[in-house]
Structures are given as structure tokens and as C-alpha cells.
Enzyme design. Structure first.
Site, PDB file in Angstrom:
ATOM      1  CG  ASP A 740      39.379  21.415  79.811  1.00  0.00           C
ATOM      2  OD1 ASP A 740      38.832  20.224  79.927  1.00  0.00           O
ATOM      3  OD2 ASP A 740      40.530  21.439  80.360  1.00  0.00           O
ATOM      4  CE  LYS A 744      41.457  21.392  83.660  1.00  0.00           C
ATOM      5  NZ  LYS A 744      42.491  22.067  82.788  1.00  0.00           N
TER       6      LYS A 744
END
Ligand code: ADP
Ligand code: ASP
Ligand code: MG
Length: 879
Positions: A740, A744
Site C-alpha cells: 500500500d 502511494k
């Protein structure tokens, strides 16, 4: 003397007739009304036309006729009994016998000429006027029936006959000479010199009223209908339309010519010629003052409005001193607000917007037209010979193409007329065959002060463009009182509503939101909208209407309002509707099965103005629709990272489409939730700074674990603690794999212009492979415990050097990497607490000391709040 005209809905039922009697008896009209002009009962003209056509096709029309007769008889019986009632019923019977004879001939001949149809159609008004004269007399308003065929003389253009003004005026004056009783005249009809009944065009009873008014030189012509007056737009299509207090004759003419059927367009001319004001009023709200159409409007109206405004300002100052009388002041404030709104409207350059929902566009083009004198003259003569009226006409300055709009029934004939007139030019190829485009609509923006105000068309086109409404043709009269546009018929409601909002709802912005995903973020967002909606509407005039909603199982759409695609209802001035967010979750249970493709198809089909799509899922499937959505001119707001961290090509297509077309694609929330990271990077870039390096901790879970890894607990115990606190996914490996955070980092790298794919992001693993092989979460923890000693060793070694471990992403020099680093004293990454995120930006300007953005990078409230503010941002881009 006054002329009062009552339309079909105003006389269509016993209840409506009672209201009319009340109006005639009130002090404003008692004794002043000389003529009452009436239409047929609502729907009767259509029914008569239908009966005529049925007969002409050789089919039985009897049922249609007897239903009509029954309706009139029932109405009589409601008001009249005994001999009076019987006489009226006999009268109706006689009329229907004549009608029956007429239709029987049509059936035998299987032919319905315009002349015969006029005779059939005219029965509606005649029946109504005769019946009402009896009813009014019986109810205390003595009146006589006036057969308008006796006094209104027309030419022989059956179906749209022109009134022969001089002769008509003479006949009307003759009829009224010496008469004092109220005359109940049939609207819509007259007769030709040889006595044939002729009608004045659909909606023509308004014109009848103006003809009577002009001939008799009355003080005012009152048109009573089912709405409060001429409104800023048709209230059936634009729920927030409001009544226009005053209009000039020219403005009224333009609005009605372009579809505001509240006033039959030709009505204005006789009133203007005789300088008689027309007032449009509502039978359902007789206390209202309606709309006044007069030549006084421009000067007098504005002066009055200005005086009113000044008086109000003075009153307000006075009221400041009397603040203790709270309720009174409140009331006065409301009244004043209404007045101010009216004042604002009075000085607005645009008065109203109207539309004709179905027209056909004919395009004539070719080199044969360039510089050829008399081309347009030939074109218009050809159309005029065919009796085709042109609604709108434009010619490119190159003279290469001419385009004009006609009613759909004239489209084929218009093309044929062009073909015939320019046969030679078409044969030699200097002119193309005319192109006929159907299913178009005209929108007309009208106001006499537009000519002195710059920026009107800009506002119109921005509103349309922003909503993806394509404009096929534009015409602006040289008077500049009207800008007319041709758009696709399917877009007419959206176009009207968005242009209306741009001009009339001063500063008001409404967004029709389609929200998918009601997990933690989506659910919290709904709660926040429910709490903030009123404040947004009242203080900031921003209306968020939830027009569609879905979770992973069900989907639900706000019911469209009658006749309008916009889910807004008018109550007071503005009330938002759509799905009530406070009940949404419960309502959704009754929704249809969710399917993302179908949801999006339905959202597009609703074709609402100011639509926005918000994706609060983590679904790749939903993200795959963004391009299609943006291409439909619908802005997208999303905290879902899947689109921007998917293929580079998709990311580029989305962001460049958004930038090129100005359709917002807002994804601030995909990186560090509510922290302003993406917008900050963009601002730096736009102001000429160059970002050299971005470092950051993008995972709240990893932040928590390493911020607290001080040797007091083994690493695995800390992971357990994070899980217990709800900081991790149900399986903590989904955080510890750093995927995750890597997504980003990838998004930020792309925002800095680095052409990276996900596979290019280097992720130094935190956990040994064996941890990922474990079959269950418990098995994973057992495996993780085996690494505790190793983690502790790294921590202690760093500590011995005065350093602390942090898992940090770095985006620099075209690459992105995430790794566990030992940070020395003074490092910004050591100041993190709890599950904070941090982004450290080094740029040409922020070189000595980097820019630091720090704070919670997760949590339902902050994340949903940031999504919410992006939705509000979309509302604010609407002008
Ligand atoms: P009547 O039967 O009284 O002649 P119409 O049906 O002909 O009434 O005209 C009234 C209708 O005109 C309204 O119900 C409204 O839907 C429609 N209309 C269209 N444009 C406008 C507008 N700008 N303002 C008010 N009404 C409008
Ligand atoms: N009854 C006619 C029509 O329906 C005329 C009118 O209503 O004004 O067109
Ligand atoms: Mg009408």
C-alpha cells in the site's frame, strides 16, 4: 374594463370552475371584467383531434366522443339542477350531435382537411364557454355566451389562422356597443369570411384574449393559468425556477417564441400595438401578483426595484437598533430576503430561459454558396413557398454553410424544398445534399439587458461545456435580447438546469452525487454529508444531492422528479432532495443488485446537471470505469488508489483528459488521506519549483510499529498490539508487505512526472519470506516470533549508533524505493508519534530545510472529510 382569460386546467374540473367564480366575484374583478375568454377543458382539444384522426382512418370514434360528452354533462350536473340543468344538458347533447355528424362525414370520406379539423377542434372552446356562461349566471355572476366565430375574422390558414385585425376590431366593438353583461367568449376560434370555423394555433386562446383586449382598449389583459406567472424557466423542467415580476413585451415575445408555452407567442403583438399590459396569474394562488408584461418595465420597474432596495437597506439599519425584537426582525429579514432576491433578478441581464424540446436542424453547405448574392433569399423563398417557418438560422462567416431549425414535421419538406430550389447546384457538386439532423432542441437565453453586459455567452457556454452538453448551432439576434443554442434533445433538461443555475441561483451550486462504496470511508462520508448538508446549503449555497448510491451488494437511485431530471424540489426557495443521507443505508437495503457497469450506465443515462462520481471502494473494477466517466464530463473524486497506481498509461490518460478538458479528477485522498500532499506538489510545480526528492512514511501501521519499537517489547508483540488497536488490516501482512505504501510512492513519483510502473518500485521486504508462506494469521505470528531476535539486533545496532529504525519511501531521480532505514538524531522521521504519516519534500526552493507535511494518514473521519472537501471543491468549480 378588463379581459380575463382562463386556460384549460383552470376550467377543467368543477373545483377549478369554483375557483374561477371566486376570482370573478372578488373586488378586483367584480364589475370590471367585461370579457372572460376560456379555453376548452384541459385535454379536450387533444381528444377532439384524436377523434377526428380516428374517424379519418375509418375507425370507430364513438367511445372517445361519449367520454367527452360525459365529462361536460357531469360538470353541468355538478353546478346546475332542475330545468336549468336539463336545458344545459340538452344544449350539450345538440352540440355533440353536430360533432357526431361531422365526424361521420370524415369517416365516410376518410379525409380530414385542415378546414374540417378546425371545425372539430373548435367544439372544445364553444362547449366550455357556453356551459360556463350558464354556470356563472346561476352562481351569481350574470353572463352571456359569446360565439367568437361571430366577431373574430380570420384568413383561411386553417390550423394557424391569422386574425384580420381591423375587421375583427370593428365586429367586436359592434358586439359590445350597448352591452353591459359579462361576455364569456370561446378562445382559440374565429371564422373566415365565408363563415368557416378557423383556429388560431395551439395555445391560441391567449391570443383571443389579446384580440378582445386590444379591440376594446381594456386597462389590462389577465391570463390566468396554473403557474405563478412567467417563470425564469419552465417549472416542469427546472424545479428552482421562480416567477419573473416584470417583463418587457420584447422579452415576453422571445421567451414565448422559444417555447415558454405559458404565453402563446403571438399574443404579445396586439397588446403591444395597443400598449395594454398583460398580466399572467395563477388560479391556484390568486393572491399572487404574477408577471406583468408592459412597455414600462425597463424604466419604471427598475426604478421601483431600486427604491425598494434602498428602502430595505434603511429599514435594515433601523432594525439593527431594534434587535431585541428578535422574531419580528427575523420575519422582516425573510421578507427582505425575498425582496432582495427579486431586486437581484430585476437588475439581472438575463430574464428567463426557454426551450423547444423537439426541433430538426437542416444544414446546407457547399462552395456554391460562397460570395453568391441572393443565395439566402432563394433559400428562404423556397421555405416560405412551402409555408415552413424557420425557428432559428445561422450562417458561418465563411458563407460556406447555413444551418436552420424547423419543427420536426417540417424537416422532410424543408430538405425537399432545398433540393428542388438548388437542384442544379447540387447536380454540379457546388452544393451538398442538405443534411437533416433530428432529435435536437433549442435553448433560448433571453433578457433585454444582455446587450449591455459582457460575459453572458461565456457563462452560458461554460455551464454547458462543464456538463458535457455539445452545442450544435448558435444564433444571437442583433438585438442581443436572445441567445439561442441548438443542443441534442436528450440534453435539454440538463442544459436548462445548468444554465438556469448559473444565472439565477446567485452563487448557488448543486452537485448530484453518485457514491459507490459504503465501507468505513463511504459510510463516514455519508454521516458527514448528513451533518453538514444544511450548513452548506444555507451558509454557502452548496447543495449536495445524493442522486445514486451503492455498496458492494445493492444500488439505489433518487427518484426523478416529475418532468425533471434534476432531483431538486422547490419549497420556499431551495430545498435539496435526492436520497436522504441519514436514511441512505436503510433505504439501500431495498435497492437493486449492485453492478458497477450498470450503476455507471444509469448514472450517465440520468444525464443530470452537475453530476459527480465518488468511488469509496478499493475496487480495481470500479476504478476501471473512471475514463468512461470522465469522458462523459462527469468529475471523479476518489480515495481509491487502484486507478492511479495501475498502469502508467491509464494514469496518464485519466490525468491528461482531466487537465485538457477541465473535468475534475480529484484523488488527493489516495496519498496520506487528508494530508495536503498532492495539492502541495502541484502548487510547487505550477509556481515553477522543481521537486528533487520526496521521502515519507506512508503507512500508518508501519509508522506505529517502528515509532514504538524501543526494545521494551519484541517486534512480534508490537505487531500484535497494532492489530489489537485496529491499526492493521485483518491480516497484518497486508500492511507489512508495504504494498500500500508502495502504491502511494508510485502515485507521488508519477505526480512528479516519473514514468514508473508498479514493478519499478523497489520494496525492501520487512518480513522474511517464511512469514508470507504461513497459512493463517496465527501461523504468521508464530513465524514472526522467530524473527524477533533479528529485529532486536538491528534495532540495538542502530541505537548504539544513536539511530532509530524507520520504514521510509524515497522518490528521487526517476526511481522509487521503500526500505528500513536507521535515522540519526534530527531526522524528521524520528518526530513521528502513534500512526502518523509524514512526507518530506526537497525541492529547488525547499533545499536547506525540506518542506514537511505530517499528521494522521488514516482514520475514517479525516479520510472521509478530505473526500467531502473534494466534493465541495467540485461544487465550487461550477460557475
Ligand atoms: P393554459 O392551459 O392555462 O393555457 P398552458 O399549459 O398553455 O396553460 O401553459 C402553462 C404551462 O406553461 C405551465 O404549466 C408550465 O409548465 C409551462 N411553461 C413553460 N415555460 C414556462 C415558463 N417560463 N414559465 C411558466 N410556465 C412555463
Ligand atoms: N384549447 C386550445 C389548445 O389546447 C387552445 C388553448 O388552450 O389556448 O391548444
Ligand atoms: Mg396556454
Amino acid at each position: 374594463m378588463m379581459v380575463l382569460k382562463f386556460g384549460g386546467t383552470s376550467v377543467g374540473s368543477p373545483g377549478a370552475i369554483e375557483r374561477v367564480i371566486g376570482i370573478l366575484k372578488d373586488s378586483a374583478h367584480a364589475g370590471r371584467a367585461g370579457v372572460v375568454v376560456v379555453s376548452a377543458f384541459s385535454g379536450v382539444t387533444d381528444a377532439l383531434i384524436e377523434a377526428g384522426r380516428t374517424a379519418a382512418q375509418g375507425r370507430d370514434y364513438a367511445a372517445k366522443l361519449s367520454a367527452l360528452e360525459k365529462r361536460h354533462v357531469e360538470c353541468v350536473r355538478h353546478f346546475l339542477s332542475g330545468a336549468e340543468g336539463e336545458a344545459a344538458v340538452r344544449e350539450i347533447g345538440r352540440a355533440f350531435q353536430k360533432l357526431e355528424l361531422l365526424l361521420h362525414s370524415v369517416l365516410i370520406l376518410k379525409e380530414l382537411s385542415a378546414r374540417t379539423l378546425d371545425c372539430v377542434m373548435g367544439f372544445g372552446e364553444r362547449l366550455c364557454a357556453e356551459l360556463l356562461a350558464r354556470v356563472f349566471s346561476a352562481k351569481g355572476v350574470p353572463a352571456d355566451y359569446l360565439d367568437s366565430r361571430l366577431v373574430i375574422r380570420t384568413d383561411e390558414q386553417f390550423g394557424k389562422a391569422k386574425v384580420l385585425q381591423e375587421e375583427t376590431a370593428r365586429l367586436i366593438k359592434g358586439h359590445f356597443a350597448g352591452r353591459t353583461r359579462l361576455q364569456i367568449a370561446a378562445g382559440f376560434i374565429g371564422s373566415t369570411a365565408d363563415g368557416a370555423a378557423a383556429t388560431l394555433g395551439r395555445g391560441g386562446s391567449d391570443l383571443s384574449a389579446a384580440i378582445y383586449g386590444a379591440a376594446l382598449g381594456v386597462e389590462e389583459i389577465e391570463i390566468w393559468t396554473d403557474v405563478d406567472g412567467i417563470m425564469t424557466a419552465d417549472p416542469k423542467l427546472v424545479k428552482n425556477a421562480f416567477t419573473i415580476e416584470r417583463l418587457s413585451y420584447a422579452e415576453a415575445m422571445e421567451l414565448s417564441h422559444f417555447g415558454a408555452k405559458v404565453l402563446h407567442a403571438p399574443t404579445v403583438q396586439p397588446a403591444l400595438d395597443a400598449n395594454i399590459p398583460i398580466r399572467i396569474r395563477n388560479v391556484f394562488r390568486p393572491e399572487g401578483t404574477g408577471t406583468l408584461i408592459s412597455s414600462q418595465r425597463d424604466v419604471q420597474g427598475e426604478r421601483e426595484a431600486q427604491h425598494e432596495h434602498e428602502a430595505q437597506c434603511a429599514r435594515e439599519v433601523q432594525h439593527e437598533h431594534e434587535a431585541q425584537q428578535g422574531r419580528e426582525v427575523q420575519h422582516e429579514h425573510e421578507v427582505q430576503h425575498e425582496r432582495e432576491v427579486q431586486h437581484e433578478h430585476d437588475v439581472l441581464p438575463v430574464k428567463g430561459i426557454s426551450s423547444i424540446g423537439d426541433i430538426t436542424l437542416v444544414l446546407v453547405q457547399g462552395t456554391g454558396m460562397v460570395g453568391v448574392a441572393g443565395f439566402s433569399a432563394r433559400l428562404f423563398s423556397a421555405l416560405s413557398r412551402e409555408n415552413i417557418s424557420v425557428i432559428l438560422y445561422t450562417q458561418a462567416s465563411s458563407e460556406y454553410s447555413i444551418c436552420f431549425a424547423v419543427m420536426p414535421e417540417d424537416g422532410g419538406r424543408a430538405a425537399a424544398a432545398v433540393n428542388a430550389e438548388f437542384e442544379r447546384e447540387i447536380a454540379t457538386g457546388s452544393l451538398d445534399l442538405p443534411l437533416v439532423e433530428r432529435d435536437k432542441a433549442v435553448i433560448a437565453v433571453v433578457g433585454s439587458k444582455m446587450e449591455s453586459t459582457a460575459g453572458i455567452s461565456g457563462k452560458v457556454f461554460y455551464a454547458l461545456g462543464r456538463n458535457g452538453v455539445n452545442v450544435d448551432a448558435i444564433a444571437q439576434g442583433s438585438s442581443e435580447i436572445n441567445i439561442s443554442l441548438v443542443v441534442a434533445a436528450k440534453d435539454v433538461s440538463k442544459a436548462l438546469n445548468s444554465v438556469h443555475e448559473a444565472f439565477f441561483l446567485s452563487g448557488t451550486r448543486s452537485v448530484n452525487l453518485f457514491l459507490v462504496g459504503l465501507g468505513l470511508i463511504g459510510g463516514t462520508l455519508l454521516d458527514q454529508i448528513a451533518r453538514q448538508r444544511e450548513v452548506l446549503a444555507e451558509k454557502y449555497k452548496i447543495h449536495i444531492n445524493i442522486a445514486g448510491l451503492a455498496n458492494s451488494k445493492k444500488m439505489l437511485f433518487a427518484p426523478p422528479q416529475a418532468g425533471s431530471a434534476l432531483p431538486l424540489v422547490r419549497e420556499g426557495r431551495f430545498t435539496t432532495s435526492g436520497i436522504n443521507p441519514a436514511e441512505a443505508v436503510q433505504l439501500l437495503e431495498g435497492g437493486a443488485a449492485f453492478n458497477s457497469a450498470e450503476f455507471i450506465t444509469l448514472m450517465k443515462a440520468a444525464n443530470l446537471p452537475n453530476t459527480a462520481f465518488c468511488d469509496c471502494t478499493a475496487s480495481e473494477e470500479v476504478a476501471s470505469h473512471y475514463e468512461d466517466i470522465l469522458r462523459s464530463s462527469i468529475p471523479v473524486v476518489t480515495p481509491n488508489k487502484k486507478a492511479n497506481s495501475g498502469s502508467l498509461d491509464y494514469y496518464k490518460r485519466l490525468t491528461s483528459y482531466s487537465q485538457d478538458r477541465g473535468i475534475p479528477y480529484l484523488y488527493e485522498v489516495t496519498v496520506c488521506a487528508g494530508l495536503p500532499v498532492i495539492s502541495t506538489l502541484r502548487d510547487l510545480h505550477l509556481s515553477g519549483d522543481t521537486v528533487r526528492r520526496i521521502e515519507g512514511v506512508f503507512s500508518g501501521t508501519l509508522s506505529f510499529i517502528f515509532n514504538n519499537f524501543d526494545g521494551s517489547k519484541p517486534f512480534s508483540a508490537l505487531v500484535r498490539e497494532a492489530k489489537a488497536k485496529g491499526y492493521t488490516e485483518p491480516d497484518p501482512r497486508d500492511d507489512l508487505n508495504a504494498m500500500d505504501a508502495a502504491r502511494k510512492a508510485l502515485i507521488l513519483a508519477r505526480e512528479c512526472g516519473m514514468p514508473l510502473e508498479f514493478a519499478d518500485v523497489r520494496i525492501d521486504p520487512i518480513l522474511p519470506e517464511a512469514c508470507f508462506a504461513a497459512k493463517s494469521v496465527e501461523a504468521f505470528f508464530t513465524e514472526l516470533e522467530k524473527s524477533d531476535a533479528g529485529f532486536e539486533q538491528r534495532r540495538a545496532a542502530a541505537a548504539a549508533d544513536g539511530k532509530m529504525l524507520r520504514y521510509i519511501a524515497i522518490v528521487e531521480a526517476g526511481s522509487a524505493r521503500l526500505s528500513l532505514r536507521a535515522e540519526p538524531e534530527g531526522s524528521p522521521f524520528r518526530s513521528l508519534v502513534d500512526a502518523d504519516n509524514i512526507v518530506v519534500i526537497t525541492s529547488d526552493r525547499y533545499v536547506k530545510l525540506p518542506m514537511v507535511v505530517k499528521g494522521p494518514g488514516a482514520g475514517a473521519e479525516v479520510t472521509a472529510g478530505a473526500v467531502f472537501s473534494d466534493i465541495v471543491r467540485i461544487a465550487r468549480t461550477l460557475v
